[in-house]
Design a protein around this motif. Structure first.
Motif, short mmCIF file in Angstrom:
data_model
loop_
_atom_site.label_atom_id
_atom_site.label_comp_id
_atom_site.label_asym_id
_atom_site.label_seq_id
_atom_site.Cartn_x
_atom_site.Cartn_y
_atom_site.Cartn_z
N SER A 143 21.14 1.89 -33.84
CA SER A 143 21.29 1.84 -35.29
C SER A 143 22.34 0.82 -35.73
O SER A 143 22.44 0.50 -36.91
N ASP A 144 23.14 0.32 -34.78
CA ASP A 144 24.17 -0.67 -35.15
C ASP A 144 24.09 -1.88 -34.22
O ASP A 144 25.09 -2.32 -33.66
N THR A 145 22.90 -2.42 -34.13
CA THR A 145 22.64 -3.55 -33.23
C THR A 145 23.60 -4.71 -33.48
O THR A 145 24.17 -5.27 -32.54
N VAL A 146 23.76 -5.10 -34.72
CA VAL A 146 24.57 -6.28 -35.02
C VAL A 146 26.04 -6.07 -34.64
O VAL A 146 26.62 -6.91 -33.92
N PRO A 147 26.72 -5.00 -35.05
CA PRO A 147 28.14 -4.87 -34.71
C PRO A 147 28.42 -4.88 -33.21
O PRO A 147 29.37 -5.52 -32.76
N VAL A 148 27.60 -4.18 -32.42
CA VAL A 148 27.90 -4.11 -30.99
C VAL A 148 27.65 -5.45 -30.30
O VAL A 148 28.41 -5.88 -29.42
N HIS A 149 26.61 -6.16 -30.72
CA HIS A 149 26.37 -7.46 -30.12
C HIS A 149 27.37 -8.51 -30.63
O HIS A 149 27.72 -9.44 -29.89
N GLN A 150 27.85 -8.35 -31.85
CA GLN A 150 28.93 -9.23 -32.32
C GLN A 150 30.18 -9.04 -31.47
O GLN A 150 30.83 -10.02 -31.07
N GLU A 151 30.52 -7.79 -31.19
CA GLU A 151 31.70 -7.52 -30.36
C GLU A 151 31.54 -8.18 -28.99
O GLU A 151 32.48 -8.81 -28.48
N LEU A 152 30.36 -8.05 -28.42
CA LEU A 152 30.12 -8.63 -27.11
C LEU A 152 30.21 -10.16 -27.15
O LEU A 152 30.92 -10.78 -26.34
N LEU A 153 29.50 -10.77 -28.09
CA LEU A 153 29.45 -12.23 -28.14
C LEU A 153 30.82 -12.82 -28.49
O LEU A 153 31.20 -13.87 -27.95
N ARG A 154 31.57 -12.15 -29.34
CA ARG A 154 32.91 -12.65 -29.69
C ARG A 154 33.87 -12.53 -28.51
O ARG A 154 34.74 -13.38 -28.31
N ALA A 155 33.68 -11.49 -27.70
CA ALA A 155 34.57 -11.28 -26.55
C ALA A 155 34.34 -12.31 -25.45
O ALA A 155 35.26 -12.59 -24.66
N ILE A 156 33.14 -12.88 -25.39
CA ILE A 156 32.86 -13.87 -24.35
C ILE A 156 32.74 -15.29 -24.92
O ILE A 156 32.37 -16.22 -24.21
N LEU A 215 18.55 -12.05 -35.46
CA LEU A 215 18.78 -13.35 -34.84
C LEU A 215 19.57 -14.26 -35.76
O LEU A 215 20.53 -14.92 -35.33
N ALA A 216 19.20 -14.30 -37.02
CA ALA A 216 19.91 -15.17 -37.96
C ALA A 216 21.38 -14.78 -38.08
O ALA A 216 22.26 -15.64 -38.24
N THR A 217 21.68 -13.50 -37.97
CA THR A 217 23.06 -13.03 -38.07
C THR A 217 23.86 -13.34 -36.82
O THR A 217 25.03 -13.73 -36.89
N LEU A 218 23.23 -13.15 -35.64
CA LEU A 218 23.96 -13.30 -34.39
C LEU A 218 24.00 -14.73 -33.87
O LEU A 218 24.90 -15.09 -33.11
N ARG A 219 23.04 -15.56 -34.29
CA ARG A 219 22.99 -16.92 -33.74
C ARG A 219 24.32 -17.68 -33.91
O ARG A 219 24.77 -18.37 -32.97
N PRO A 220 25.01 -17.58 -35.07
CA PRO A 220 26.27 -18.31 -35.22
C PRO A 220 27.38 -17.84 -34.29
O PRO A 220 28.38 -18.54 -34.11
N GLU A 221 27.23 -16.65 -33.69
CA GLU A 221 28.25 -16.13 -32.78
C GLU A 221 28.16 -16.77 -31.39
O GLU A 221 29.08 -16.62 -30.58
N ILE A 222 27.06 -17.46 -31.11
CA ILE A 222 26.82 -17.98 -29.76
C ILE A 222 27.38 -19.38 -29.65
O ILE A 222 26.99 -20.29 -30.39
N THR A 223 28.30 -19.55 -28.72
CA THR A 223 29.06 -20.80 -28.61
C THR A 223 28.61 -21.68 -27.44
O THR A 223 29.20 -22.73 -27.20
N VAL A 224 27.60 -21.22 -26.71
CA VAL A 224 27.09 -21.96 -25.55
C VAL A 224 25.60 -22.19 -25.77
O VAL A 224 25.01 -21.66 -26.72
N PRO A 225 24.94 -22.99 -24.94
CA PRO A 225 23.50 -23.20 -25.12
C PRO A 225 22.74 -21.88 -25.21
O PRO A 225 23.02 -20.93 -24.48
N PHE A 226 21.77 -21.87 -26.13
CA PHE A 226 21.04 -20.64 -26.46
C PHE A 226 19.59 -20.77 -26.05
O PHE A 226 18.89 -21.69 -26.48
N LEU A 227 19.13 -19.84 -25.21
CA LEU A 227 17.75 -19.79 -24.77
C LEU A 227 17.04 -18.67 -25.52
O LEU A 227 17.58 -17.56 -25.65
N LEU A 228 15.84 -18.94 -25.99
CA LEU A 228 15.10 -17.97 -26.80
C LEU A 228 13.77 -17.63 -26.15
O LEU A 228 12.95 -18.51 -25.87
N ASN A 229 13.57 -16.34 -25.90
CA ASN A 229 12.30 -15.79 -25.42
C ASN A 229 11.69 -15.02 -26.59
O ASN A 229 12.24 -14.00 -27.01
N THR A 230 10.61 -15.52 -27.12
CA THR A 230 10.06 -14.99 -28.38
C THR A 230 9.03 -13.89 -28.19
O THR A 230 8.60 -13.28 -29.16
#
Length: 364
Positions: A245-258, A277-292
Motif C-alpha cells: 500500500s506504500d510502494t513509493v515511500p519504501v522504494h524512495q527510502e531504498l533508492l535514496r539510501a543507495i 515509475l514517473a515518481t521513482l525515476r528521478p530517484e535513480i542516479t545510475v543507469p536505468f534498465l527497464l523491463n516492461t
C-alpha cells in the motif's frame, strides 16, 4: 512478426556502465527455465543456452540461489553457493565471453514462496504470513504454507549469503551480480507493508523495511565492487501475493539510501505508464534498465522511444530472447522473429530451449 532497427536507432547505441560495455541496449531478462540439476548445479545444456544468446550484449541470468536454503520455490533452479555450482558457472561465463558477450548472475532468496516438498527446507519470511498460490514439486501442485518469521539474529546470515554468492560469481568469471529485490520474493517481502509485520529494526517504517536490501547492496558492493552490481526491483508488482500500500515511500527510502553508490544499474520491472515509475525515476542516479513485460516488449517502436526520451538507458527483453538467440541481428535485418513456445518454458530438455535456430543456422 518483423521489426527493423535502423542504424541510428537509440537501441543500437553503445552502453557503458561499470564493467558493462556493450554495442547495443537490448539486454536479456532473467528467465527461470528449470534446466539445472536437482541439486542446483547448472548443466551443459545451460552453458549452450547462454552461449547462443551472447549477442544480447548483457545477459542477466535466471534467478540463482544465494544459499542452500534460498531456493525451494521451483524444481531445478540453479544455485551459486558451492564449489560444483561455481565450476559450472565458470564454464558458462567462458562460453559467453568466447562469443563476445557479458553476463551477470541474478541472485535470490525466495522467502515465503518456498515449500517444504522442494529443496531448501521450510520457508522463512519477514513475517509468518502465507502467500496465496501453489508450489509445483515432486508431489504435484500443493498450496503454499505459512512461513516461519526470521529471527532478527538470522538476518545477518541472509545478507552474508548474498555477499558470499557474489564472491563466487566473480571468482567463476561472471561479469557481475544482479540482486533480486523484486517479484514477491524475500527482499520484496521485506519491502512490502502487507508481508512485513515485524516490530524490530527490519519492520514498521519504510526505512526499516528497506534496511535488509540496503545492507545486502552494501555488503555485495564491499565484496566485489559497485561497478559489478545491479539490482532488480518491481515496485507495486503483485507477483506471489504481494499487495503493497506504500510502494513509493519504501522504494524512495531504498533508492535514496543507495544513491551515492555507483552501481552498474538499477533494473525495474514495471509498465512505462505506471505513475509509480514517473515518481521513482528521478530517484535513480545510475543507469536505468527497464523491463516492461511481454506485451510492451513486443512493441519495439515503443522500446526505442523509451530509450530516446531518457525514460530508460537500456531495455530488458525476455521472451523474444527465448525463441530468437540472435534477436538483435534479426532486428537489424528486419528478419522474421520466431514466436516462443510457452509450453516448453519450464519443460526439461533441449526442446524450446537450445533448439531455436539463429538466422545463420536457419538459412544454412
Amino acid at each position: 512478426m518483423t521489426y527493423t532497427l535502423t542504424d541510428d536507432s537509440p537501441l543500437l547505441k553503445p552502453f557503458d556502465s561499470g564493467v558493462i560495455h556493450t554495442p547495443h541496449r537490448v539486454f536479456m531478462a532473467p528467465l527461470t527455465r528449470l534446466r539445472a540439476e536437482s541439486d542446483g548445479t547448472p548443466t551443459d545444456l545451460q552453458t549452450e543456452y547462454y552461449r547462443q544468446r551472447a549477442g544480447a550484449g548483457l545477459i542477466i541470468t535466471e534467478a540463482t540461489q544465494s544459499s542452500a536454503s534460498a531456493g525451494g520455490a521451483y524444481m531445478n533452479t540453479p544455485g551459486i553457493h558451492n564449489d560444483a555450482q561455481q565450476a559450472k558457472w565458470a564454464e558458462i561465463a567462458e562460453a559467453v565471453h568466447n562469443e563476445g558477450g557479458q553476463i551477470f548472475v541474478q541472485t535470490w532468496h525466495v522467502g515465503r514462496v518456498a515449500h517444504p516438498d522442494l529443496p531448501g527446507g521450510d520457508p522463512v519470511a519477514p513475517s509468518a504470513i502465507a502467500a496465496d498460490g501453489k508450489a509445483h514439486g515432486p508431489n504435484g501442485s500443493v498450496p503454499l504454507v505459512t512461513p516461519r518469521a526470521l529471527e532478527t539474529n538470522e538476518i545477518s546470515g541472509i545478507v552474508d549469503a548474498f555477499r558470499t554468492s557474489a564472491r563466487r560469481a566473480i571468482d567463476a568469471g561472471l561479469d557481475g551480480v544482479e540482486i533480486h529485490g523484486a517479484n514477491g520474493y524475500l527482499l520484496h517481502q521485506f519491502l512490502g507493508d502487507d508481508t512485513n509485520q515485524r516490530t524490530d529494526e527490519y519492520g514498521g517504517s519504510p526505512a526499516n523495511r528497506a534496511r535488509i536490501v540496503i545492507e545486502i547492496v552494501k555488503a555485495v558492493v564491499d565484496e566485489i565492487g559497485a561497478d559489478k552490481v545491479g539490482i532488480r526491483l518491481s515496485p507495486g508488482h503483485k507477483a506471489n501475493g504481494m499487495n503493497e500500500s506504500d510502494t513509493v515511500p519504501v522504494h524512495q527510502e531504498l533508492l535514496r539510501a543507495i544513491a551515492d553508490i555507483p552501481l552498474a544499474y538499477v533494473h525495474f520491472l514495471i509498465e512505462p505508464t505506471d505513475p509509480v515509475l514517473a515518481t521513482l525515476r528521478p530517484e535513480i542516479t545510475v543507469p536505468f534498465l527497464l523491463n516492461t513485460g511481454f506485451a510492451i516488449e513486443s512493441d519495439f517502436a515503443q522500446l526505442e522511444k523509451l530509450v530516446a526520451d531518457g525514460t530508460a538507458d537500456a531495455v530488458i527483453v525476455g521472451r523474444w530472447y527465448i525463441s530468437n538467440p540472435d534477436l538483435v541481428e534479426r532486428l537489424k535485418k528486419g528478419a522474421e522473429l520466431t514466436e516462443p513456445n510457452q509450453a516448453t518454458f519450464y519443460a526439461p530438455g533441449a526442446e524450446g530451449y537450445t533448439d531455436y535456430p539463429s538466422l545463420e543456422t536457419q538459412n544454412a
